[in-house]
Design a protein around this motif. Sequence first.
Motif, PDB file in Angstrom:
ATOM      1  N   SER A   1      50.405 -75.073 -84.372  1.00 35.40           N
ATOM      2  CA  SER A   1      51.303 -74.060 -83.832  1.00 35.40           C
ATOM      3  C   SER A   1      51.520 -74.250 -82.333  1.00 35.40           C
ATOM      4  O   SER A   1      52.632 -74.155 -81.829  1.00 35.40           O
ATOM      5  CB  SER A   1      50.734 -72.676 -84.129  1.00 35.40           C
ATOM      6  OG  SER A   1      51.557 -71.683 -83.600  1.00 35.40           O
ATOM      7  N   LEU A   2      50.435 -74.545 -81.631  1.00 38.71           N
ATOM      8  CA  LEU A   2      50.528 -74.738 -80.182  1.00 38.71           C
ATOM      9  C   LEU A   2      51.359 -75.981 -79.837  1.00 38.71           C
ATOM     10  O   LEU A   2      51.994 -76.056 -78.795  1.00 38.71           O
ATOM     11  CB  LEU A   2      49.107 -74.848 -79.607  1.00 38.71           C
ATOM     12  CG  LEU A   2      48.869 -74.946 -78.113  1.00 38.71           C
ATOM     13  CD1 LEU A   2      49.660 -73.919 -77.338  1.00 38.71           C
ATOM     14  CD2 LEU A   2      47.392 -74.777 -77.815  1.00 38.71           C
ATOM     15  N   MET A   3      51.374 -76.933 -80.750  1.00 35.73           N
ATOM     16  CA  MET A   3      52.188 -78.128 -80.519  1.00 35.73           C
ATOM     17  C   MET A   3      53.649 -77.901 -80.889  1.00 35.73           C
ATOM     18  O   MET A   3      54.470 -78.810 -80.778  1.00 35.73           O
ATOM     19  CB  MET A   3      51.625 -79.316 -81.308  1.00 35.73           C
ATOM     20  CG  MET A   3      50.356 -79.866 -80.687  1.00 35.73           C
ATOM     21  SD  MET A   3      49.852 -81.441 -81.418  1.00 35.73           S
ATOM     22  CE  MET A   3      49.181 -80.924 -82.969  1.00 35.73           C
ATOM     23  N   GLY A   4      53.971 -76.714 -81.381  1.00 41.23           N
ATOM     24  CA  GLY A   4      55.362 -76.408 -81.679  1.00 41.23           C
ATOM     25  C   GLY A   4      55.750 -76.638 -83.128  1.00 41.23           C
ATOM     26  O   GLY A   4      56.908 -76.904 -83.437  1.00 41.23           O
ATOM     27  N   GLU A   5      54.758 -76.557 -84.017  1.00 39.91           N
ATOM     28  CA  GLU A   5      55.041 -76.782 -85.436  1.00 39.91           C
ATOM     29  C   GLU A   5      54.760 -75.521 -86.243  1.00 39.91           C
ATOM     30  O   GLU A   5      54.287 -74.526 -85.709  1.00 39.91           O
ATOM     31  CB  GLU A   5      54.141 -77.921 -85.952  1.00 39.91           C
ATOM     32  CG  GLU A   5      54.375 -79.227 -85.234  1.00 39.91           C
ATOM     33  CD  GLU A   5      53.332 -80.275 -85.587  1.00 39.91           C
ATOM     34  OE1 GLU A   5      52.535 -80.047 -86.507  1.00 39.91           O
ATOM     35  OE2 GLU A   5      53.332 -81.319 -84.915  1.00 39.91           O
TER      36      GLU A   5
END
Lengths: 207, 442
Positions: free
Chosen positions: B180-184
């Motif tokens: 999630s933190l990586m944008g997924e």
Amino acid sequence: MPTVSDLIQLGSRNDRPKRPEPADLQLKFSDKAVAQLDSLRGHYPEEKACVLPGLWIAQREYDGTLSPEAIAEVAHRLNRSFAEVEGVATFYSMYNTGHAPGKHVIEVCTCLSCHMCGAYRVADSLKEKLGIEFGETTEDGLFTLHEVECLNACDRAPLIQVGDEYIGPVTEADVDKLLTDLKSRPERSSVQISDEIVKVHLQADEA
Amino acid sequence: MAEHKLLLKHADDKAYATLQGYQAKGGYEGLKKAMAMSREEVIGEVKTSGLRGRGGAGFPTWIKWSGIPKEKTDMHVLICNADEGEPGTFKDKQLMEDTPFLVVEGMTIAAHACQADVGYIYIRGEFVDAARSLRKAIDEAYAANLLGKNIQGSGLDFDLHIHMGAGAYECGEESALMSSLMGERGMPRLKFPHAPFPTVSGIWEKPTIINNVESYAAAVPILQDGGEAYAKLGASTQRSTGTKLFSVSGHVNKPGNYEIEFGTSLMELLDLAGGIKGGKLKACVPGGSSVPIINADSCEKAIIGYEEMGDVGSMVGSGAAMFLNEHSCIVSFIWRTAQFYAHESCGKCTPCREGTKWMLKILERIMKGGGEAGDMELLMQITEQIDGRSFCGLGDAAAWPVAAALKVFPEEFEYFIKNGRSMVDSEEARALAPKWAQAVSV
Ligand SMILES: Cc1cc2nc3c(=O)[nH]c(=O)nc-3n(C[C@H](O)[C@H](O)[C@H](O)COP(=O)(O)O)c2cc1C
Ligand code: SF4
Ligand code: FES
């Protein structure tokens, strides 16, 4: 206005999905939004990590709803394909991707502690007064009612959330007053919370 | 035993959320001491303290921290898991709102110990108040050179950012949080032994430490007063040291967070929370929705400790005790638990994606008065097919409460299935059920 199929760019098999280009888009981000997104880029080693905060910005800029156009603008600005960003946006329950929410979004926690403290009575009363079920919006577009999972403030059960505000404990008796209070609020709750969430990402000198 | 406050000692003091007020109460002494030590010595202090992760699994914190490569060749990342989503838990919320500097200082100590360059506090989207309080604290810390470049002339550079979630319980699972933190999408990733530990290759394939809010906060008193002093607390237990925050909710007179020393009994915790409300004690879910439910007899025996809680068939979990009085219908409670997991399953693996929905369907059928003979066996079978066969801990966590309730309160399920209504028949009980189920409960 581009159609969704324009945006997902069904190309040849060997084409990597590309980012939507401005020719297909009407870019709507304000200068402030563009600057905020720029600051956020500095927080992460990869631009892709800006997708979630970028979607928060878009949800604010697009009046509380992540329409295909809003998602496309985020994809364009962050160099991702439309499909990828849409896939991310639809995973998370706080992004309004399906339909435009009403002006005031009332989220009723009916999870364990709230359930045990009477949340369904509050929920039933709200449904009756508004004449809608969970997931629906009143005809005048003023209220949307949602059932949500634990908001993690169970000491205040039964709890509801409107915008960024936690309200609880609430009882059936509080429902009328709550609805009257909400009507006097000028801001759209989904825009308000999105804006607050964008702000907490930014350092004092970035905001 | 009364409360033993290390973290919540000054939580009522509004000024404690400001740098000045925090320092007036000894804030940043811990960091100062840590800076005077080598990183190995800091980890040694945490080892002495016996601190175990407060996010649910109880993994020794020092082992995690010493997994970071000794030779620094790449950026190191520190993540604070503030996605608090386990039903019943609200301790991290209070720590962030009332004692934000404990979190910031704790993370800075960890940054020194793990040679981290940057930290992210991943806060669930709904927690705007907590995020605002942390934002203020972080800004103040930057202004006072307690974050940023060359902190207090020590040579340590550490940046700290806030990253907000957007509504997904699964993002509390550490590998899903990194996605999630990586944008997924917030879906979990392969774990050891199929992939390296995050301490070797975590987010962005960089050495990564991820800990719970309370774990970082606990590093402050540990460094301030020494690991030994911390380890003295909880001496009556086998392997639990220090204090633990417990979020107490449900049918109690004074719901709220209580900080207790390990070794305190569950009944003492209930007393602290003002005792049971509206009738006699019937059951308790002592550690958040994921842990097995226990009956009143077990409550009497339960001692709060990672191993001790196992003796009564449950767990400390995230530290969230939900007490239920005699008017609570266990079937209804478990049906709602199943709804939670069915809703939050991320859909990546089949046992959990399908199994949670099946369990919900069967429990819904029972709640509507249409339970069938064999439903209990069927439910039990499904829990066995999910437990241990899912990609991440959410599947197990969905199976345990259902399996436990079937074992501890079989008569309630039998009665409901046979008679089409709840065994708990009272005005109070009826009022709690949702309308569609009420029709059959009367
Ligand atoms: C489904 C699921 C949800 C979780 N949610 C949280 C959470 O909200 N907060 C948290 O700190 N840990 C949560 N965890 C545990 C984390 O995966 C991880 O073990 C923890 O953050 C490690 O920190 P600690 O060692 O300090 O406890 C969750 C685990 C699972 C399987
Ligand atoms: S157990 Fe499987 S489906 Fe369930 S949350 Fe984990 S990965 Fe997703
Ligand atoms: S159950 Fe409603 S806030 Fe936790």
